[in-house]
Design a protein around this motif. Structure first.
Motif, PDB file in Angstrom:
ATOM      1  N   HIS A 101      14.945   4.590  52.672  1.00 33.96           N
ATOM      2  CA  HIS A 101      14.343   3.333  52.232  1.00 33.96           C
ATOM      3  C   HIS A 101      12.823   3.496  52.172  1.00 33.96           C
ATOM      4  CE1 HIS A 101      13.891   3.178  56.595  1.00 33.96           C
ATOM      5  NE2 HIS A 101      12.912   2.298  56.407  1.00 33.96           N
ATOM      6  N   HIS A 102      12.149   2.513  51.628  1.00 33.19           N
ATOM      7  CA  HIS A 102      10.684   2.455  51.643  1.00 33.19           C
ATOM      8  C   HIS A 102      10.282   1.517  52.765  1.00 33.19           C
ATOM      9  CE1 HIS A 102       9.839   4.777  48.013  1.00 33.19           C
ATOM     10  NE2 HIS A 102      10.977   4.276  47.570  1.00 33.19           N
ATOM     11  N   SER A 103       9.480   2.018  53.679  1.00 32.27           N
ATOM     12  CA  SER A 103       9.084   1.235  54.848  1.00 32.27           C
ATOM     13  C   SER A 103       7.951   0.268  54.496  1.00 32.27           C
ATOM     14  CB  SER A 103       8.615   2.170  55.964  1.00 32.27           C
ATOM     15  OG  SER A 103       7.374   2.754  55.601  1.00 32.27           O
ATOM     16  N   ASP A 104       7.671  -0.646  55.418  1.00 33.37           N
ATOM     17  CA  ASP A 104       6.563  -1.571  55.205  1.00 33.37           C
ATOM     18  C   ASP A 104       5.207  -0.887  55.369  1.00 33.37           C
ATOM     19  OD1 ASP A 104       6.798  -1.221  57.929  1.00 33.37           O
ATOM     20  OD2 ASP A 104       6.822  -3.354  58.429  1.00 33.37           O
ATOM     21  N   ASN A 106       4.637   2.007  53.770  1.00 39.69           N
ATOM     22  CA  ASN A 106       4.584   2.824  52.556  1.00 39.69           C
ATOM     23  C   ASN A 106       5.077   4.256  52.748  1.00 39.69           C
ATOM     24  OD1 ASN A 106       4.187   2.893  49.776  1.00 39.69           O
ATOM     25  ND2 ASN A 106       2.163   3.802  49.994  1.00 39.69           N
ATOM     26  N   ASN A 107       6.074   4.441  53.597  1.00 38.67           N
ATOM     27  CA  ASN A 107       6.728   5.736  53.713  1.00 38.67           C
ATOM     28  C   ASN A 107       8.131   5.625  53.139  1.00 38.67           C
ATOM     29  OD1 ASN A 107       4.503   6.541  55.166  1.00 38.67           O
ATOM     30  ND2 ASN A 107       5.669   7.385  56.860  1.00 38.67           N
ATOM     31  N   LYS A 108       8.587   6.701  52.513  1.00 39.57           N
ATOM     32  CA  LYS A 108       9.985   6.828  52.126  1.00 39.57           C
ATOM     33  C   LYS A 108      10.629   7.640  53.233  1.00 39.57           C
ATOM     34  CE  LYS A 108      12.981   8.421  48.411  1.00 39.57           C
ATOM     35  NZ  LYS A 108      13.000   9.173  47.136  1.00 39.57           N
ATOM     36  N   GLU A 109      11.663   7.059  53.900  1.00 42.26           N
ATOM     37  CA  GLU A 109      12.190   7.696  55.096  1.00 42.26           C
ATOM     38  C   GLU A 109      13.634   7.292  55.356  1.00 42.26           C
ATOM     39  OE1 GLU A 109       9.427   5.994  57.914  1.00 42.26           O
ATOM     40  OE2 GLU A 109      10.803   4.349  58.367  1.00 42.26           O
ATOM     41  N   PHE A 110      14.275   8.072  56.237  1.00 46.53           N
ATOM     42  CA  PHE A 110      15.551   7.691  56.821  1.00 46.53           C
ATOM     43  C   PHE A 110      15.496   8.065  58.292  1.00 46.53           C
ATOM     44  CE2 PHE A 110      16.346  12.083  55.691  1.00 46.53           C
ATOM     45  CZ  PHE A 110      17.192  12.566  56.683  1.00 46.53           C
ATOM     46  N   ASP A 116      21.209  12.557  72.326  1.00 47.56           N
ATOM     47  CA  ASP A 116      20.652  11.918  73.519  1.00 47.56           C
ATOM     48  C   ASP A 116      20.210  10.479  73.271  1.00 47.56           C
ATOM     49  OD1 ASP A 116      20.923  14.225  75.203  1.00 47.56           O
ATOM     50  OD2 ASP A 116      19.136  15.076  74.263  1.00 47.56           O
ATOM     51  N   GLY A 117      20.443   9.970  72.050  1.00 44.25           N
ATOM     52  CA  GLY A 117      20.087   8.592  71.738  1.00 44.25           C
ATOM     53  C   GLY A 117      18.710   8.393  71.130  1.00 44.25           C
ATOM     54  N   ARG A 118      17.987   9.497  70.915  1.00 44.90           N
ATOM     55  CA  ARG A 118      16.665   9.374  70.282  1.00 44.90           C
ATOM     56  C   ARG A 118      16.821   8.999  68.819  1.00 44.90           C
ATOM     57  NH1 ARG A 118      16.700  14.140  72.798  1.00 44.90           N
ATOM     58  NH2 ARG A 118      15.458  14.296  74.675  1.00 44.90           N
ATOM     59  N   TRP A 119      15.919   8.164  68.328  1.00 46.59           N
ATOM     60  CA  TRP A 119      15.841   7.888  66.896  1.00 46.59           C
ATOM     61  C   TRP A 119      14.755   8.760  66.309  1.00 46.59           C
ATOM     62  CZ3 TRP A 119      16.443   2.021  65.500  1.00 46.59           C
ATOM     63  CH2 TRP A 119      17.753   1.613  65.805  1.00 46.59           C
ATOM     64  N   ILE A 120      15.139   9.543  65.292  1.00 48.82           N
ATOM     65  CA  ILE A 120      14.228  10.485  64.655  1.00 48.82           C
ATOM     66  C   ILE A 120      14.158  10.161  63.173  1.00 48.82           C
ATOM     67  CG2 ILE A 120      13.781  12.916  64.163  1.00 48.82           C
ATOM     68  CD1 ILE A 120      15.436  13.463  66.777  1.00 48.82           C
ATOM     69  N   ALA A 121      12.942   9.966  62.687  1.00 48.97           N
ATOM     70  CA  ALA A 121      12.727   9.641  61.275  1.00 48.97           C
ATOM     71  C   ALA A 121      12.343  10.891  60.508  1.00 48.97           C
ATOM     72  CB  ALA A 121      11.632   8.584  61.135  1.00 48.97           C
ATOM     73  N   PHE A 122      12.730  10.914  59.229  1.00 49.46           N
ATOM     74  CA  PHE A 122      12.385  11.976  58.286  1.00 49.46           C
ATOM     75  C   PHE A 122      11.819  11.301  57.069  1.00 49.46           C
ATOM     76  CE2 PHE A 122      15.781  13.496  60.940  1.00 49.46           C
ATOM     77  CZ  PHE A 122      15.464  14.823  61.205  1.00 49.46           C
ATOM     78  N   GLY A 123      10.558  11.554  56.743  1.00 51.36           N
ATOM     79  CA  GLY A 123       9.961  10.889  55.600  1.00 51.36           C
ATOM     80  C   GLY A 123       8.573  11.387  55.282  1.00 51.36           C
ATOM     81  N   ILE A 124       7.919  10.633  54.389  1.00 53.96           N
ATOM     82  CA  ILE A 124       6.561  10.986  53.967  1.00 53.96           C
ATOM     83  C   ILE A 124       5.910   9.760  53.330  1.00 53.96           C
ATOM     84  CG2 ILE A 124       7.142  11.784  51.636  1.00 53.96           C
ATOM     85  CD1 ILE A 124       5.180  14.157  52.189  1.00 53.96           C
ATOM     86  N   LYS A 125       4.605   9.706  53.427  1.00 58.60           N
ATOM     87  CA  LYS A 125       3.816   8.643  52.811  1.00 58.60           C
ATOM     88  C   LYS A 125       3.982   8.719  51.295  1.00 58.60           C
ATOM     89  CE  LYS A 125       1.274   6.550  55.013  1.00 58.60           C
ATOM     90  NZ  LYS A 125       1.731   5.389  55.790  1.00 58.60           N
TER      91      LYS A 125
END
Length: 127
Positions: A101-104, A106-110, A116-125
């Protein structure tokens, strides 16, 4: 010449370094290198120019940032091929908590959740 930051390595404490390393190796295709017979035992995980360092948590459960502080990711990795990587991880059975998605900000990420329950994002501006 102005000093410039080039890369970042994440350090993830974990209850079981081998279990966490196996998840990253099998599901996310990281290469695992163990340094367990040293003064500060750790495991290094490598994929492309990204490194994650696993350390022993001394019995402390991993508490993700969103639980500690109410929101936030535990790591953010930069990639330009979000859709392809997201599909690779879906095919590997990784839990996707936020589809591409496009974040608020301005990154495109998932975002994925690791073993272990960590949330890890992959994206770029974007632009």
């Amino acid at each position: 010449m102005k000093p410039e930051l080039l890369e970042s390595h994440s350090v993830f404490p974990t209850l079981d370094m081998r279990r966490t390393a196996a998840f990253y190796e099998e599901k996310l295709k990281f290469r695992v290198v163990e340094y367990l017979d040293v003064a500060e035992p750790h495991v290094c995980l490598y994929r492309d120019s990204t490194e994650i360092i696993l350390t022993q948590s001394n019995g402390q459960k991993v508490i993700p940032n969103r639980e500690l502080y109410g929101y936030g990711y535990d790591a953010y990795f930069i990639t330009k091929q979000q859709e392809e990587l997201e599909q690779e991880l879906i095919d590997a059975g990784v839990t996707i908590v936020r589809s591409c998605h496009h974040s608020d900000y301005n990154n495109k990420e998932f975002v994925i959740e690791d073993i272990d329950g960590r949330w890890i994002a992959f994206g770029i501006k974007q632009g």
